[in-house]
Structures are given as structure tokens and as C-alpha cells.
Design a protein around this motif. Structure first.
Motif, PDB file in Angstrom:
ATOM      1  N   ARG A  35       8.350 -22.719  11.083  1.00 18.34           N
ATOM      2  CA  ARG A  35       7.361 -23.020  12.129  1.00 18.34           C
ATOM      3  C   ARG A  35       6.740 -24.399  11.911  1.00 18.34           C
ATOM      4  O   ARG A  35       6.526 -25.158  12.855  1.00 18.34           O
ATOM      5  CB  ARG A  35       6.254 -21.957  12.140  1.00 18.34           C
ATOM      6  N   LYS A  37       7.964 -27.029  10.526  1.00 19.00           N
ATOM      7  CA  LYS A  37       8.855 -28.126  10.946  1.00 19.00           C
ATOM      8  C   LYS A  37       8.824 -28.290  12.463  1.00 19.00           C
ATOM      9  O   LYS A  37       8.832 -29.402  12.978  1.00 19.00           O
ATOM     10  CB  LYS A  37      10.273 -27.859  10.459  1.00 19.00           C
ATOM     11  N   LYS A  38       8.761 -27.152  13.155  1.00 17.63           N
ATOM     12  CA  LYS A  38       8.684 -27.223  14.616  1.00 17.63           C
ATOM     13  C   LYS A  38       7.366 -27.855  15.061  1.00 17.63           C
ATOM     14  O   LYS A  38       7.303 -28.541  16.078  1.00 17.63           O
ATOM     15  CB  LYS A  38       8.817 -25.833  15.211  1.00 17.63           C
ATOM     16  N   TYR A  39       6.295 -27.612  14.280  1.00 14.13           N
ATOM     17  CA  TYR A  39       4.988 -28.208  14.588  1.00 14.13           C
ATOM     18  C   TYR A  39       4.930 -29.693  14.221  1.00 14.13           C
ATOM     19  O   TYR A  39       3.948 -30.371  14.512  1.00 14.13           O
ATOM     20  CB  TYR A  39       3.876 -27.505  13.806  1.00 14.13           C
ATOM     21  N   ASN A  40       5.965 -30.178  13.505  1.00 15.29           N
ATOM     22  CA  ASN A  40       5.982 -31.556  12.985  1.00 15.29           C
ATOM     23  C   ASN A  40       4.849 -31.811  11.982  1.00 15.29           C
ATOM     24  O   ASN A  40       4.241 -32.890  11.944  1.00 15.29           O
ATOM     25  CB  ASN A  40       5.886 -32.580  14.128  1.00 15.29           C
ATOM     26  N   LYS A 123      -0.803 -24.878  12.017  1.00 16.56           N
ATOM     27  CA  LYS A 123      -0.312 -25.991  12.833  1.00 16.56           C
ATOM     28  C   LYS A 123      -0.789 -27.333  12.306  1.00 16.56           C
ATOM     29  O   LYS A 123      -0.109 -28.349  12.432  1.00 16.56           O
ATOM     30  CB  LYS A 123      -0.774 -25.831  14.279  1.00 16.56           C
TER      31      LYS A 123
END
Length: 639
Positions: A35, A37-40, A123
Motif C-alpha cells: 500500500r 508504494k502505491k501511496y508513493n 498514507k
């Protein structure tokens, strides 16, 4: 723990730099990394950011949660104080509301922006106990490189969401410290604290929303009018104060409780007070209670006040629960076929059914605490606290306050509200004084007085508090010899050893070695989640040839070592000790390092006249390390 820290660090590096997923990483952490990585989220970060735009508004919005959670946080912190842990409260979004911690850990807390108003959602800062617990809606512990941000890799954090009565998340409580102090019990403490806050929160809401039947609550309650006259009192209050209704109606509240200015509260100079420790003065007695006082305001005028209270000992029970003051072992956990061991168990069971003091004497590693816990759990006190204290690990100058507590202002650095000692926390149950032979002589006389009359006086106090505590002492010294050497009081020895139990060294019960090896092997196999390893036929016989200076504790360590070193599904022996013995014979002129270390410690203690702080400085080691080595080498340090 070191093995796991290395594993998770390698897994994190492979995931961050090469997108390699190691499926041995537990699901909650692995899914959180994905997650993030998806949130950067920046993995080279991991510090709090995006401070709330209006911290005052944030605090006001969560004032009820903070008011209820803070006393629980402080109670837990008192138990872990000095162990480099911080207690942190966040709201439902992950904004930090309150932080309590040791001075050294607070510096690190500031470096990570673990500060009021900072946002610690997943996040924003990546995998972390607060953010991930709020996302998963369940308690979680994060250790070392399980954190997504590298700045947190030296931390361990345990967090649990806090729910309201409608099962909605209202916040999160967290305990953070050094990763090498990680322990599963920490998550249990935090979860219990969250449950306690939830219960208090629900009760608070009920007080605000419902007109609860006056006598249905478990707290004592007194209602006074605007002139401080007692108008109503519930049954629980009469029970706690041991008074009749007629007694109370002739009393003034200011004479019952002297440390609260009720007139100022009624005038409106103060709004309300919560969780104040007060003494109810009843005739010639004092009853310690935790008191809340809330004015009843109608049309902007105080028409009276509701005073609620509970005995301090009930708060101590909660603290005991949070701190894990509980005996886990029973006599069923003692594994033996030895006749003398069975006779010892019979004596211990008889001791348990009495209420006498018990002295357990025996070598290190022979199961003295296991026996003490078994006695407690076999006694009528089994549902009450079991508080264990290692007398050798407490600095000499803190022994009295640790055992008997202290009043506010008793000494420089004392908590402003005072502090309950281990004897108070054990009230109704058992206190286990391990290494009792290490108590300083002046403390021995004070302990004798407590054993004689069952009363304690806090440091800086004048009031004697009657307690109901059973004392079990343990020592690896021969106390009778210590009495002859004038290191231990003769009268205390006899007062303690009403029931005297001597544990049996492993070398005198070698028929139990096979049983213990099987037991340890099964436990290790279950822990590892593998088929139970078979034991090589000559393995136990080799172990029986050992002297076992460290007794069952040493045997457990050897079996665990061999378990993990045995590559096949057969437990075999690794000749570590035998190799060392051969080397010692070959190099007879070489002095063992442990011998040099012991001599150096003894010299430092003598030069410091028994001052352990000075001795530690001479040796250039920490004081806690010094106490641990003194215990390891069985060094007498009374001068």
C-alpha cells in the motif's frame, strides 16, 4: 530477536530496492508495504509530517478522549518508567494528541516528530503501529524494519485502536521504544489499556446521556448542596467508608476530605476535578480513594456537587492487570519423576493452603519463581495479584520507595502525586521477593516490621496502611550462613522461613533430564511450527554426564541450542562445552575472562565501599549491567 531483525531488514531492502516480495514476511506488514508504494511514501523518510492546521481545535475536539485516556496512560507509564518507552495517544485519523515518556526517549520522539498535532497515518509516514492499526482496525506491533520508513528502523511500536460504544474508532493508543526491547507482552499491555479507556469512555458517555439509577454504579457517590451539606449517598459509598446513613448525615464533607476546596468548586472558581487521590478521614482511620468532583450547574448557577470515588486498591488491581502482575505457572508445570521433587511439591502444596510466609532456597535455575507462582495459584489468593520483585536489581537507595511507595514531595524527582509501592499493588495477593538475601540490612529491619504487623508507611508519609499480603522469599544463598556472617538478620530469617522449601539441583534428579528434554523439544517444535524432532538415542545420556551448574535453566539453553543447530529432524549433541574444557586443559596458564571480570568487580566494590554507582563508574559500565553481573557471579556487595 537479532535473527528476526536481520531477516526483516533484508526483506525490506529487497522489497524497496528490487521489488522482491518475501512471502515469509507476515501478511499485515507485507500488504502495508505494498500500500505504501502505491501511496508513493518515501521509504527514506518515516517522520511525522502535515501538522494539523489548528492544534487547539484538534485538542478541544478530542478533549473527552484525552481526559479519559491520560490517567490510564500515566498508570501504564508508571509501570514501564525508566525502560525507555513512550506512551502516545492519537485521534481516529492518526493525529498525535498526547505523549508521555522518559527523558532519553523523548529526545528521539522529537526527532521523529512524534509530537502533538503531527499526522501519523499510513498514507503519510508509511507502515507504523498507529497508522497501520487504524487502517486494519485491530492491534498490531511493528518491529525494526517492519516500518516502511527507514527513520523508524530502530523502533518497536505497539498500538491498539480505541472504540466508542457504537464500535466506531475514536482514537489509538501506542507504546514505542527501542527495537531490541520488543516483547509480545507490550502489545498485550496496550490492548488492555485501550479496553480500559473504552470502558471509561462508555461510562462517561452514559453519565452525560442517561440518568443512571443512583445505587447501580460501582463507585461510591455523595451528593452535596450549595452549602456543602451531604444530601445523598449511595450504598457503595457507605460500604467503602464503613458508615451508616445516620453517621454520614451528621458529617460535613470538608471534614471527610480535607485536600479538596469544595467551596471554590461550588463558587465556580474551578470547573471540576478528576482522579484526585484523597484520604477519607473516618474516625481514627484513613481510607485512600480516587475522587472526582463535578458541580451541578443549572442556569449558570452551581446548585450542588456530585462526588464519586473508588478505593485506591481497585485502581491498583487495574495497574496490576496492565503490568502483567499475574502468576502463570501451576504445580502441573513442574516436570519430575524424582521422589524428592515429589515430596517437595507435597510440602509446597501444604504451604499454599496455609497463609504463612514461605522461604524458597536453592541454586540459580532450579525453578524458585516457578514454585512461588505455583504456590500462589494453589492458594486462596489465586485470583488476586502476584507481584514479583527482584531485590538484587533495585538500586540500594530506591529499595524502600520501590517496595513501600512514596508520598508526593517525598524526595527530589518524586512524582508529584506520589507512587504506590509493590506491597500496595500486591494487596490481597502475594508478593514474591526474589534474591531476598541481597536486601540491605536497614531494609531488612523495615521488612521485618511489615511482616510482624502487616502495615506499611510510604516514604515521606506518616499514615500506616493495613495490607493483606502474603510474602514468599527466594534466594540462591544459604541464608543461615548469611545470618552467621551478620549479612542477614536472624529474626527476619525465622519470620520468613515459617515454611522453608529447598529446591533440588538438576544433578540430584538426573532421571528428570529425559522428561525435560522431551518437554523443551516439543515446545520448540510448536513454536517453530514444525514436526516434533526426534531425540538421538545417546543424547540424553550425554546430558546426564554434565554437572549442570546452571540447573534446568542451563539445560533448557543447551537443548534450545542443539534444537536449532540440528539440521535434520533429529536432535543431536554439539560438543561446545566439551571443546571448551579441552582448551582449558591445553592452556592451563591462561586465566578465564569470567574470572578476571569477577575479580575486577569485587575490587571495584571494595574500593567504592559498596557504593554501586561509584563501582560502575570505575568499571566504566552501566549500573544495571553491574547489578546483573553481581548476580551472575554471586558476589556479596554489602560493605
Amino acid at each position: 530477536m537479532e535473527k528476526y531483525i536481520t531477516f526483516i531488514k533484508n526483506a525490506w531492502e529487497n522489497f524497496i530496492y528490487d521489488d522482491i516480495i518475501n512471502e515469509q514476511v507476515r501478511n499485515e506488514i507485507l500488504e502495508s508495504w505494498i500500500r505504501c508504494k502505491k501511496y508513493n511514501v518515501n521509504p527514506m523518510g518515516g517522520k511525522g509530517k502535515n501538522k494539523h492546521s489548528n492544534i487547539k481545535e484538534l485538542i478541544d475536539k478530542n478533549r473527552e478522549l484525552i481526559k479519559i485516556a491520560k490517567p490510564v496512560m500515566e498508570s501504564v507509564y508508571k509501570i514501564v518508567e525508566g525502560s525507555s518507552f513512550a506512551m502516545i495517544l492519537a485521534d481516529k485519523d492518526g493525529y498525535i494528541l498526547e505523549v508521555i515518556g522518559d527523558e532519553d526517549i523523548m529526545d528521539r520522539v522529537n526527532e521523529l516528530n512524534f509530537l502533538k498535532g503531527e499526522l501519523w497515518s499510513e498514507k503519510e509516514v508509511g507502515t507504523n503501529a498507529i497508522g497501520t492499526a487504524l487502517y486494519l482496525k485491530k492491534p498490531i506491533q511493528t518491529i525494526g524494519a517492519e516500518h516502511f520508513g527507514i527513520s523508524q528502523h530502530s523502533w518497536t511500536c505497539s498500538a491498539s485502536p480505541i472504540y466508542d460504544e457504537d464500535k466506531e474508532i475514536i482514537g489509538c493508543i501506542n507504546m514505542s521504544g527501542n527495537y531490541y526491547d520488543a516483547h509480545s507482552h507490550t502489545l498485550g499491555i496496550v490492548t488492555s489499556a485501550a479496553e480500559s479507556i473504552q470502558k471509561q469512555f462508555a461510562l462517561s458517555r452514559s453519565y452525560n446521556l442517561l440518568n443512571i439509577t443512583f445505587n447501580s454504579i460501582s463507585d461510591g457517590m455523595i451528593v452535596i448542596d450549595s452549602d456543602s451539606n451531604i444530601k445523598r449517598i449511595n450504598g457503595r459509598a457507605l460500604e467503602v467508608l464503613n458508615l451508616t446513613l445516620d453517621d454520614v448525615m451528621n458529617l460535613e464533607i470538608k471534614n471527610l476530605i480535607t485536600n479538596i476546596d469544595f467551596k471554590a468548586l461550588l463558587k465556580g472558581d474551578k470547573k471540576e476535578i478528576y482522579n484526585i487521590e484523597s484520604d477519607f478521614k473516618i474516625k481514627n482511620d484513613k481510607i485512600k480513594c480516587i475522587v472526582n468532583a463535578v458541580p451541578m450547574n443549572v442556569n449558570n448557577k452551581n446548585i450542588g456537587m456530585v462526588i464519586t470515588f473508588k478505593e485506591t486498591k481497585h485502581i491498583h488491581k487495574l495497574v496490576s492487570k496492565l503490568a502483567g502482575f499475574k502468576a502463570s505457572y501451576t504445580f502441573d508445570d513442574i516436570i519430575t519423576e524424582n521422589k524428592n521433587m515429589k515430596n517437595m511439591i507435597v510440602l509446597a502444596k501444604k504451604s499454599a493452603k496455609s497463609d504463612c510466609n514461605v522461604l524458597i532456597e536453592g541454586e540459580s535455575g532450579t525453578g524458585k519463581e516457578l514454585l512461588a507462582q505455583s504456590i500462589h495459584n494453589y492458594s486462596d489468593r489465586r485470583n488476586k495479584p502476584f507481584v514479583a520483585v527482584n531485590c538484587a536489581s533495585i538500586p540500594r537507595e530506591l529499595v524502600e520507595s520501590e517496595l513501600f511507595g512514596y508520598e508526593k514531595g517525598a524526595f527530589t524527582g518524586a512524582a508529584k502525586e506520589g507512587h504506590a509501592g509493590k506491597f500496595e499493588l500486591a494487596d490481597g495477593g502475594t508478593i514474591f521477593l526474589d534474591e531476598i538475601g541481597e536486601l540491605p540490612l536497614d531494609m531488612q529491619s523495615k521488612l521485618l516490621r511489615v511482616l510482624d504487623n502487616g502495615k506499611i508507611i510510604r516514604v515521606g508519609g506518616t499514615f500506616e496502611k493495613q495490607l493483606d499480603v502474603r510474602v514468599i522469599g527466594a534466594t540462591n544463598r544459604i541464608l543461615k550462613k548469611e545470618v552467621n556472617r551478620k549479612n542477614f538478620r536472624n529474626d527476619l530469617y525465622y519470620r520468613l522461613s515459617v515454611m522453608n522449601i529447598k529446591t533440588i539441583p538438576l544433578r540430584q534428579r538426573k532421571e528428570d533430564i529425559g522428561l525435560l528434554v522431551n518437554y523443551f523439544t516439543k515446545k520448540l517444535s510448536i513454536k517453530k511450527g514444525t514436526e516434533v524432532k526426534k531425540i538421538n538415542k545417546d543424547y540424553v545420556e550425554k546430558l546426564k554426564d554434565n554437572y549442570w551448574e546452571g540447573n534446568v535453566r542451563e539445560l533448557r539453553n543447551v537443548v534450545e541450542r542443539d534444537f536449532y543447530l540440528s539440521e535434520k529432524n533429529i536432535l543431536v549433541s554439539y560438543e561446545v562445552e566439551n571443546t571448551c574444557k579441552k582448551e582449558e586443559k591445553t592452556f592451563e596458564n591462561v586465566v578465564a575472562i569470567k574470572t578476571l571480570e569477577k575479580e575486577a568487580i569485587e575490587k571495584a566494590i571494595i574500593q567504592s565501599n559498596g557504593n554501586m554507582v561509584q563501582a560502575a563508574n570505575l568499571l566504566q559500565i552501566g549500573r544495571s549491567t553491574l547489578y546483573r553481573k553481581v548476580k551472575k557471579y554471586n558476589i556479596a556487595y554489602k560493605i
